[in-house]
Design a protein around this motif. Structure first.
Motif, PDB file in Angstrom:
ATOM      1  N   GLN A  85       0.837  -1.198   0.000  1.00 26.58           N
ATOM      2  CA  GLN A  85       0.000   0.000   0.000  1.00 26.58           C
ATOM      3  C   GLN A  85       0.873   1.249   0.000  1.00 26.58           C
ATOM      4  O   GLN A  85       1.997   1.236   0.492  1.00 26.58           O
ATOM      5  CB  GLN A  85      -0.930  -0.009   1.215  1.00 26.58           C
ATOM      6  CG  GLN A  85      -1.931  -1.142   1.207  1.00 26.58           C
ATOM      7  CD  GLN A  85      -2.726  -1.200  -0.078  1.00 26.58           C
ATOM      8  OE1 GLN A  85      -3.471  -0.284  -0.405  1.00 26.58           O
ATOM      9  NE2 GLN A  85      -2.567  -2.289  -0.816  1.00 26.58           N
ATOM     10  N   GLU A  86       0.345   2.319  -0.575  1.00 27.25           N
ATOM     11  CA  GLU A  86       1.109   3.571  -0.632  1.00 27.25           C
ATOM     12  C   GLU A  86       1.384   4.118   0.766  1.00 27.25           C
ATOM     13  O   GLU A  86       2.466   4.615   1.034  1.00 27.25           O
ATOM     14  CB  GLU A  86       0.373   4.604  -1.484  1.00 27.25           C
ATOM     15  CG  GLU A  86       0.428   4.264  -2.960  1.00 27.25           C
ATOM     16  CD  GLU A  86      -0.188   5.338  -3.827  1.00 27.25           C
ATOM     17  OE1 GLU A  86      -0.296   6.501  -3.380  1.00 27.25           O
ATOM     18  OE2 GLU A  86      -0.551   5.023  -4.964  1.00 27.25           O
ATOM     19  N   LEU A  87       0.396   4.047   1.631  1.00 27.24           N
ATOM     20  CA  LEU A  87       0.625   4.458   3.016  1.00 27.24           C
ATOM     21  C   LEU A  87       1.459   3.383   3.694  1.00 27.24           C
ATOM     22  O   LEU A  87       1.271   2.192   3.449  1.00 27.24           O
ATOM     23  CB  LEU A  87      -0.705   4.593   3.761  1.00 27.24           C
ATOM     24  CG  LEU A  87      -1.602   5.749   3.355  1.00 27.24           C
ATOM     25  CD1 LEU A  87      -2.931   5.664   4.085  1.00 27.24           C
ATOM     26  CD2 LEU A  87      -0.932   7.078   3.665  1.00 27.24           C
ATOM     27  N   GLN A  88       2.361   3.785   4.520  1.00 24.29           N
ATOM     28  CA  GLN A  88       3.167   2.801   5.229  1.00 24.29           C
ATOM     29  C   GLN A  88       2.287   2.104   6.259  1.00 24.29           C
ATOM     30  O   GLN A  88       1.766   2.735   7.172  1.00 24.29           O
ATOM     31  CB  GLN A  88       4.351   3.472   5.905  1.00 24.29           C
ATOM     32  CG  GLN A  88       5.360   2.482   6.399  1.00 24.29           C
ATOM     33  CD  GLN A  88       6.618   3.164   6.875  1.00 24.29           C
ATOM     34  OE1 GLN A  88       6.621   4.335   7.190  1.00 24.29           O
ATOM     35  NE2 GLN A  88       7.695   2.421   6.929  1.00 24.29           N
ATOM     36  N   LEU A 128       4.343  -8.283  -4.777  1.00 25.82           N
ATOM     37  CA  LEU A 128       3.293  -8.148  -5.789  1.00 25.82           C
ATOM     38  C   LEU A 128       3.667  -7.029  -6.751  1.00 25.82           C
ATOM     39  O   LEU A 128       4.241  -6.018  -6.346  1.00 25.82           O
ATOM     40  CB  LEU A 128       1.951  -7.827  -5.124  1.00 25.82           C
ATOM     41  CG  LEU A 128       1.404  -8.865  -4.135  1.00 25.82           C
ATOM     42  CD1 LEU A 128       0.142  -8.330  -3.484  1.00 25.82           C
ATOM     43  CD2 LEU A 128       1.133 -10.187  -4.825  1.00 25.82           C
ATOM     44  N   THR A 129       3.316  -7.212  -8.012  1.00 24.46           N
ATOM     45  CA  THR A 129       3.546  -6.145  -8.982  1.00 24.46           C
ATOM     46  C   THR A 129       2.495  -5.058  -8.793  1.00 24.46           C
ATOM     47  O   THR A 129       1.449  -5.282  -8.175  1.00 24.46           O
ATOM     48  CB  THR A 129       3.478  -6.675 -10.421  1.00 24.46           C
ATOM     49  OG1 THR A 129       2.121  -7.092 -10.687  1.00 24.46           O
ATOM     50  CG2 THR A 129       4.437  -7.838 -10.647  1.00 24.46           C
ATOM     51  N   LYS A 130       2.764  -3.882  -9.344  1.00 25.34           N
ATOM     52  CA  LYS A 130       1.778  -2.801  -9.286  1.00 25.34           C
ATOM     53  C   LYS A 130       0.485  -3.226  -9.964  1.00 25.34           C
ATOM     54  O   LYS A 130      -0.604  -2.879  -9.518  1.00 25.34           O
ATOM     55  CB  LYS A 130       2.335  -1.536  -9.929  1.00 25.34           C
ATOM     56  CG  LYS A 130       3.402  -0.874  -9.116  1.00 25.34           C
ATOM     57  CD  LYS A 130       3.900   0.407  -9.759  1.00 25.34           C
ATOM     58  CE  LYS A 130       4.982   1.034  -8.897  1.00 25.34           C
ATOM     59  NZ  LYS A 130       5.464   2.293  -9.439  1.00 25.34           N
ATOM     60  N   GLU A 131       0.621  -3.991 -11.041  1.00 30.00           N
ATOM     61  CA  GLU A 131      -0.550  -4.481 -11.764  1.00 30.00           C
ATOM     62  C   GLU A 131      -1.373  -5.438 -10.889  1.00 30.00           C
ATOM     63  O   GLU A 131      -2.601  -5.369 -10.886  1.00 30.00           O
ATOM     64  CB  GLU A 131      -0.104  -5.186 -13.047  1.00 30.00           C
ATOM     65  CG  GLU A 131      -1.255  -5.606 -13.922  1.00 30.00           C
ATOM     66  CD  GLU A 131      -0.795  -6.253 -15.222  1.00 30.00           C
ATOM     67  OE1 GLU A 131      -1.624  -6.936 -15.836  1.00 30.00           O
ATOM     68  OE2 GLU A 131       0.380  -6.086 -15.609  1.00 30.00           O
ATOM     69  N   GLU A 132      -0.695  -6.302 -10.147  1.00 34.49           N
ATOM     70  CA  GLU A 132      -1.412  -7.234  -9.269  1.00 34.49           C
ATOM     71  C   GLU A 132      -2.128  -6.495  -8.145  1.00 34.49           C
ATOM     72  O   GLU A 132      -3.263  -6.844  -7.788  1.00 34.49           O
ATOM     73  CB  GLU A 132      -0.431  -8.264  -8.692  1.00 34.49           C
ATOM     74  CG  GLU A 132       0.062  -9.255  -9.721  1.00 34.49           C
ATOM     75  CD  GLU A 132       1.238 -10.092  -9.256  1.00 34.49           C
ATOM     76  OE1 GLU A 132       1.423 -11.190  -9.813  1.00 34.49           O
ATOM     77  OE2 GLU A 132       1.992  -9.647  -8.349  1.00 34.49           O
ATOM     78  N   VAL A 133      -1.491  -5.465  -7.593  1.00 31.34           N
ATOM     79  CA  VAL A 133      -2.130  -4.675  -6.543  1.00 31.34           C
ATOM     80  C   VAL A 133      -3.371  -3.982  -7.091  1.00 31.34           C
ATOM     81  O   VAL A 133      -4.435  -4.003  -6.464  1.00 31.34           O
ATOM     82  CB  VAL A 133      -1.140  -3.658  -5.930  1.00 31.34           C
ATOM     83  CG1 VAL A 133      -1.845  -2.708  -4.979  1.00 31.34           C
ATOM     84  CG2 VAL A 133       0.003  -4.395  -5.220  1.00 31.34           C
ATOM     85  N   LYS A 134      -3.264  -3.396  -8.277  1.00 27.81           N
ATOM     86  CA  LYS A 134      -4.435  -2.751  -8.904  1.00 27.81           C
ATOM     87  C   LYS A 134      -5.544  -3.775  -9.153  1.00 27.81           C
ATOM     88  O   LYS A 134      -6.724  -3.486  -8.972  1.00 27.81           O
ATOM     89  CB  LYS A 134      -4.041  -2.081 -10.220  1.00 27.81           C
ATOM     90  CG  LYS A 134      -3.286  -0.805 -10.042  1.00 27.81           C
ATOM     91  CD  LYS A 134      -2.988  -0.158 -11.389  1.00 27.81           C
ATOM     92  CE  LYS A 134      -2.280   1.154 -11.200  1.00 27.81           C
ATOM     93  NZ  LYS A 134      -2.044   1.849 -12.463  1.00 27.81           N
TER      94      LYS A 134
END
Length: 100
Positions: free
Chosen positions: A56-59, A83-89
């Motif tokens: 997540q962007e927030l720590q 996880l890749t950014k694509e997987e997180v999205k």
């Protein structure tokens, strides 16, 4: 617990507030996607959930407990799943497909 295909079992395990707050098609879709990523990474769904938190962007510092040493090892292993950014999205339901 239950799998994404076991909505009735989930409903029987959740309390009334839990059903009201979490029993949504979107959440079952997230669970189905986490199940797919767990298979890809040879991990437990709970480990994918922890990996998602770490991405997540927030720590975020999750406080994880466990009943035995194996559970604690799984938590540590989850921190190694990248996880890749694509997987997180994809887990966030921001996209319908995940090619990575």
């Amino acid at each position: 617990m239950f799998k994404s295909t076991e909505k009735e079992k989930a409903k029987s395990l959740l309390s009334a507030p839990g059903i009201k707050g979490y029993f949504a098609d979107e959440n079952f879709e997230r669970l189905a996607r986490a199940e797919q990523l767990a298979e890809k990474y040879n991990a437990a769904v709970a480990q994918i959930s922890m990996a998602w938190l770490f991405n997540q962007e927030l720590q975020v510092i999750p406080l994880a407990g466990g009943e035995n040493a194996q559970m604690y090892r799984q938590h540590l292993e989850a921190s190694r799943i990248k996880l890749t950014k694509e997987e997180v999205k994809w887990l966030n339901l921001e996209t319908d497909t995940c090619t990575s």
